[in-house]
Enzyme design. Sequence first.
Site, PDB file in Angstrom:
ATOM      1  N   ASP A 217      79.258  -6.733  83.597  1.00 61.36           N
ATOM      2  CA  ASP A 217      79.895  -7.799  82.564  1.00 61.36           C
ATOM      3  C   ASP A 217      81.118  -7.337  82.551  1.00 61.36           C
ATOM      4  O   ASP A 217      81.593  -7.374  83.922  1.00 61.36           O
ATOM      5  CB  ASP A 217      79.746  -7.267  81.023  1.00 61.36           C
ATOM      6  CG  ASP A 217      79.230  -7.989  79.709  1.00 61.36           C
ATOM      7  OD1 ASP A 217      80.075  -8.280  79.510  1.00 61.36           O
ATOM      8  OD2 ASP A 217      78.495  -7.620  79.277  1.00 61.36           O
ATOM      9  N   HIS A 291      78.630 -13.446  80.673  1.00 54.69           N
ATOM     10  CA  HIS A 291      79.597 -11.907  81.106  1.00 54.69           C
ATOM     11  C   HIS A 291      79.521 -12.217  81.923  1.00 54.69           C
ATOM     12  O   HIS A 291      79.358 -10.600  83.061  1.00 54.69           O
ATOM     13  CB  HIS A 291      78.382 -11.306  80.632  1.00 54.69           C
ATOM     14  CG  HIS A 291      78.375 -11.639  79.117  1.00 54.69           C
ATOM     15  ND1 HIS A 291      79.410 -10.666  78.198  1.00 54.69           N
ATOM     16  CD2 HIS A 291      77.688 -12.462  77.915  1.00 54.69           C
ATOM     17  CE1 HIS A 291      79.405 -11.109  76.707  1.00 54.69           C
ATOM     18  NE2 HIS A 291      78.428 -11.659  77.142  1.00 54.69           N
ATOM     19  N   ASP A 357      72.669 -14.570  77.147  1.00 53.24           N
ATOM     20  CA  ASP A 357      73.574 -14.205  76.104  1.00 53.24           C
ATOM     21  C   ASP A 357      75.289 -14.923  76.435  1.00 53.24           C
ATOM     22  O   ASP A 357      75.932 -14.950  77.025  1.00 53.24           O
ATOM     23  CB  ASP A 357      73.729 -13.282  75.472  1.00 53.24           C
ATOM     24  CG  ASP A 357      74.508 -12.069  76.300  1.00 53.24           C
ATOM     25  OD1 ASP A 357      73.886 -11.787  77.400  1.00 53.24           O
ATOM     26  OD2 ASP A 357      74.802 -11.550  75.809  1.00 53.24           O
ATOM     27  N   GLU A 358      75.505 -15.358  75.305  1.00 54.21           N
ATOM     28  CA  GLU A 358      77.066 -16.009  74.929  1.00 54.21           C
ATOM     29  C   GLU A 358      77.606 -17.096  75.715  1.00 54.21           C
ATOM     30  O   GLU A 358      78.501 -16.557  76.288  1.00 54.21           O
ATOM     31  CB  GLU A 358      78.099 -14.684  74.685  1.00 54.21           C
ATOM     32  CG  GLU A 358      76.553 -14.149  73.536  1.00 54.21           C
ATOM     33  CD  GLU A 358      77.722 -12.939  72.902  1.00 54.21           C
ATOM     34  OE1 GLU A 358      78.327 -12.828  71.663  1.00 54.21           O
ATOM     35  OE2 GLU A 358      78.621 -12.689  73.522  1.00 54.21           O
ATOM     36  N   TRP A 424      68.127  -9.915  69.354  1.00 53.72           N
ATOM     37  CA  TRP A 424      69.110  -9.354  68.915  1.00 53.72           C
ATOM     38  C   TRP A 424      70.224 -10.160  68.293  1.00 53.72           C
ATOM     39  O   TRP A 424      70.501  -9.561  67.398  1.00 53.72           O
ATOM     40  CB  TRP A 424      69.939  -9.296  70.810  1.00 53.72           C
ATOM     41  CG  TRP A 424      70.946 -10.527  70.830  1.00 53.72           C
ATOM     42  CD1 TRP A 424      70.635 -11.380  71.009  1.00 53.72           C
ATOM     43  CD2 TRP A 424      72.866 -10.011  69.488  1.00 53.72           C
ATOM     44  NE1 TRP A 424      72.189 -11.666  71.571  1.00 53.72           N
ATOM     45  CE2 TRP A 424      72.549 -11.829  70.647  1.00 53.72           C
ATOM     46  CE3 TRP A 424      73.166  -9.805  69.163  1.00 53.72           C
ATOM     47  CZ2 TRP A 424      74.021 -12.474  70.843  1.00 53.72           C
ATOM     48  CZ3 TRP A 424      74.650 -10.266  69.118  1.00 53.72           C
ATOM     49  CH2 TRP A 424      74.852 -11.419  69.948  1.00 53.72           C
ATOM     50  N   TYR A 449      72.377  -1.622  66.110  1.00 60.44           N
ATOM     51  CA  TYR A 449      73.324  -1.326  67.072  1.00 60.44           C
ATOM     52  C   TYR A 449      74.058  -0.585  66.344  1.00 60.44           C
ATOM     53  O   TYR A 449      74.709  -0.083  64.926  1.00 60.44           O
ATOM     54  CB  TYR A 449      74.129  -2.681  66.977  1.00 60.44           C
ATOM     55  CG  TYR A 449      74.220  -3.620  68.114  1.00 60.44           C
ATOM     56  CD1 TYR A 449      72.723  -3.784  68.284  1.00 60.44           C
ATOM     57  CD2 TYR A 449      75.375  -4.239  68.798  1.00 60.44           C
ATOM     58  CE1 TYR A 449      72.542  -4.795  69.364  1.00 60.44           C
ATOM     59  CE2 TYR A 449      74.365  -5.184  69.939  1.00 60.44           C
ATOM     60  CZ  TYR A 449      73.332  -5.967  69.815  1.00 60.44           C
ATOM     61  OH  TYR A 449      72.904  -6.727  70.808  1.00 60.44           O
TER      62      TYR A 449
END
Length: 471
Positions: A217, A291, A357-358, A424, A449
């Site tokens: 990450d 990430h 993701d993101e 998620w 989580y």
Amino acid sequence: MKTNLLVLLLLLCSFQLEIKGQQTTSQRPDINILPIPVSMKVNSGHFSLNAAVSFAIPAANDSIREIAALFAKQLSLTTGYPFSIIQGGSKQKNSIHLVINKGSKEADKIIGAEGYHLDVQSQQITISANNAAGIFYGMNTLMQLLPPGIEGETKMVTTNPEGWHIPCVRIEDYPRFGWRGLMLDVSRHFFSKTAVKAFIDQMAKYKFNTFHWHLADDQGWRIEIKGLPALTEIGAWRVPRTGRWGSFQAPQPGEKATDGGFYTQDDIREILKYAADRFITVVPEIDVPAHSLALIAAYPNLSCTGLPYPVNPGSNFYKKEDNVLCVANDSTWKMLDIIFTQIAALFPNKYIHVGGDEAYKGFWNKCPKDQVLMKTEGITSLDGLQSYFEKKLEKLIISKGKKMIGWDEILEGGLAPEATVMSWRGMEGGIKAAKMGHEVVMTPSNFVYLDLYQGDPHVEPPTYSKLLLNT
């Protein structure tokens, strides 16, 4: 996953077991088995675990012998008793019988591949299953019928001359879900091999079977890749910080990166063997295209900006520093090919998790290379560019003999043909993917989580959201 999220553990909701049948535990409130078995009947009497007890196993079955040896070693450590293992001792009294159902006539279709029957009688304990995994889970249930200290590292003392009492019970148990997982994020906080093994031990105790290992990450690269030394020489280390995650000071000029660590490939093999012995599959995650700041810190040419960023220590950098791989850069794909070739060779399971993701797409929007690629390929949106990345990455993953799994953002712009989705951001992404015919693992953050508030926020460490425990 939240951008500034310190995810140490991700509890996949798929571990939940459906309870069927009547349970008569009210007469013995001291019996607490987790997960709760499908059915359990408590009978009168007890089995005495003492120095005369042995394990009776099928002849010429290495898997069952290994299971017996694993638990015999643990029980010997805390009781001091020298548990012997006897092959073919089917009539042996004062023993723990581990029995594999043989053939279609004896196989129990109800309990399936991971279920078991546990029958504790005063003179004998029998655990029967269709496969070795069921025997292992049955032994874990048996351990929970003993005092908690039985799983410790120091010898326990009992004043009972008969030894340790195990209540007489009849249990039938099998899982509702095939994927029962926990995630450990070793990028944002590095855990030693010993700590990882302890984590696996806890997973095994509660019958989880999938270890999702978040190995890379923005805050650290944790796995050795042969031929790419900078990944661990640079990407595995950051400046030390303590306090509240997301509020840390950025690296200062001349400050040394001393916090971190990584696993050699031999370390990985050792942990994989440890997990396999406990019937746990390990799914590695290398989070791309976003990430990826630790990867980019090691090889700056992989981002659109090409700037020399440091590994992030937990400071706020989102949209300020480019942590997303350049899609149109040939070096990106050469690098990913090297990485995933070695990941695929190391990990025997069928899945590789690629994150997805993101991804902040602002740097893509300003990147001449990516803009040319979009025009050439007829891509009309930045979501479409990520979809192009994911589909190309899936082909690479498949070429290594593996299946690709990613967070639900990989749906945006169009899902790769064979990808599995891990949902998620609520359940919507998973439902959408399932309706499209894709495999799905449901991991909605507001339910599973473990780093979120689980009670009164005034008495828990500060975090960004709360679990919906009462929904």
